[in-house]
Design an enzyme around this catalytic site. Structure first.
Site, PDB file in Angstrom:
ATOM      1  N   HIS A  33      -0.030   3.544   4.536  1.00  0.00           N
ATOM      2  CA  HIS A  33      -0.930   4.190   3.579  1.00  0.00           C
ATOM      3  C   HIS A  33      -0.717   5.705   3.587  1.00  0.00           C
ATOM      4  O   HIS A  33      -0.526   6.331   2.540  1.00  0.00           O
ATOM      5  CB  HIS A  33      -2.392   3.884   3.926  1.00  0.00           C
ATOM      6  CG  HIS A  33      -2.750   2.446   3.870  1.00  0.00           C
ATOM      7  ND1 HIS A  33      -2.268   1.506   4.763  1.00  0.00           N
ATOM      8  CD2 HIS A  33      -3.574   1.769   3.025  1.00  0.00           C
ATOM      9  CE1 HIS A  33      -2.767   0.326   4.478  1.00  0.00           C
ATOM     10  NE2 HIS A  33      -3.565   0.446   3.430  1.00  0.00           N
ATOM     11  N   SER A  62       0.810  -1.219   0.000  1.00  0.00           N
ATOM     12  CA  SER A  62       0.000   0.000   0.000  1.00  0.00           C
ATOM     13  C   SER A  62       0.844   1.271   0.000  1.00  0.00           C
ATOM     14  O   SER A  62       0.425   2.288  -0.557  1.00  0.00           O
ATOM     15  CB  SER A  62      -0.943   0.000   1.215  1.00  0.00           C
ATOM     16  OG  SER A  62      -1.850  -1.072   1.144  1.00  0.00           O
TER      17      SER A  62
END
Length: 302
Positions: A249, A185
């Site tokens: 993220h 991610s």
């Protein structure tokens, strides 16, 4: 007296040659107008509309080619898929929605107790926590990464992707220092962050209707993926599994909005001559040095 007819004949021949040349040039011009020089590059034309502001599209179309092909994103995706299949098939699993057996002991996973194994700060991107996790990352990085690599080539896309991966693990080691970390991610969010900033800054040049659609798509993807990341972080541990950090993220997104934006906005410029690139690199390195210092001297995981 015979010279006069000869001169007249020469004048007629010259005029005839000039007229023939003019007709030929006119025909070539008409053919050129009817034929779009870029009509054989339909894929590149579509990619240019989605990836570049209007002032850079013609430059891209003039030199557009698939050499080298987008091998970086494809290779990384195949490696991630192969590792997932290994842990899902060859390691016993009760179900594939959330993998637990094997991945926490994997030599690729970022383990806060094994931070001296420095490769884990990068290799964690190869390991995924389940079917939804890997499918989400693969779809996002292929759909966005391949067009980006067609435009900017593998070296630049690889730089942004790996910057997001490293930023993700370093941020996780600071803000979630006792948690494991898996998934690509950080790299995916770096690509999205760089692309998002380019759409935002060049909104008017990238066709407002398309710009709105692109922004909405990115926001929808980020919202759904962050929701699943929060689910893995706070809900799954209640079922007995070890919690997995989601800080990558956010850090990957910031890496993309700084380094990624600079790299992707320098399509027709020399990257190393752009002062914005060096400012972004300096800021990135300063954060990285702080993260290393934190891990050595201040981390609760010590």
């Amino acid at each position: 007296m015979a010279a006069a007819p000869d001169l007249q004949m020469e004048d007629v021949n010259v005029r005839r040659d000039v007229e023939e040349k003019l007709e030929e040039e006119k025909k070539m011009t008409e053919d050129g107008e009817d034929k779009d020089p870029f009509k054989d590059k339909k894929v590149h034309r579509i990619v240019s509309k989605w990836m570049l502001p209007e002032n850079a599209r013609r430059t891209y179309m003039e030199r557009a080619n698939c050499l080298p092909p987008p091998v970086f994103i494809i290779s990384v995706s195949l490696a991630e898929l192969a590792v997932f299949i290994y842990y899902a098939v060859w390691k016993p699993q009760k179900q594939w929605i959330t993998l637990d057996t094997g991945i926490l002991e994997s030599p690729f996973t970022y383990n806060p107790q094994k931070r001296e194994e420095a490769w884990r700060f990068i290799s964690y991107m190869l390991v995924h926590a389940g079917v939804q996790h890997i499918l989400g990352n693969l779809i996002m990085q292929l759909v966005l990464g391949i067009p980006l690599e067609m435009v900017h080539k593998g070296l630049r896309v690889g730089l942004v992707y790996l910057a997001g991966v490293i930023a993700g693990s370093l941020a996780s080691s600071i803000f979630d220092p006792l948690k494991y970390l898996v998934g690509a991610s950080g790299g995916v969010y770096a690509l999205m962050g760089g692309y998002f900033m380019n759409v935002l800054v060049n909104f008017r040049e990238m066709i407002p209707a398309f710009g709105i659609v692109r922004l909405l798509i990115i926001i929808l993807i980020i919202t759904s993926d962050m929701g699943f990341a929060l689910y893995r972080r706070f809900v799954v541990p209640a079922n007995g599994s070890s919690p997995v950090s989601f800080a990558a993220h956010i850090a990957g997104g910031f890496a993309g909005m700084s380094i990624g934006y600079t790299v992707f906005s320098c399509f027709d410029k020399t990257l190393l001559k752009d002062p914005r690139f060096w400012i972004a690199i300096a800021a990135y390195l300063a954060c990285a040095v702080f993260a290393v210092f934190f891990n050595i001297f201040l981390s609760p995981a010590n």
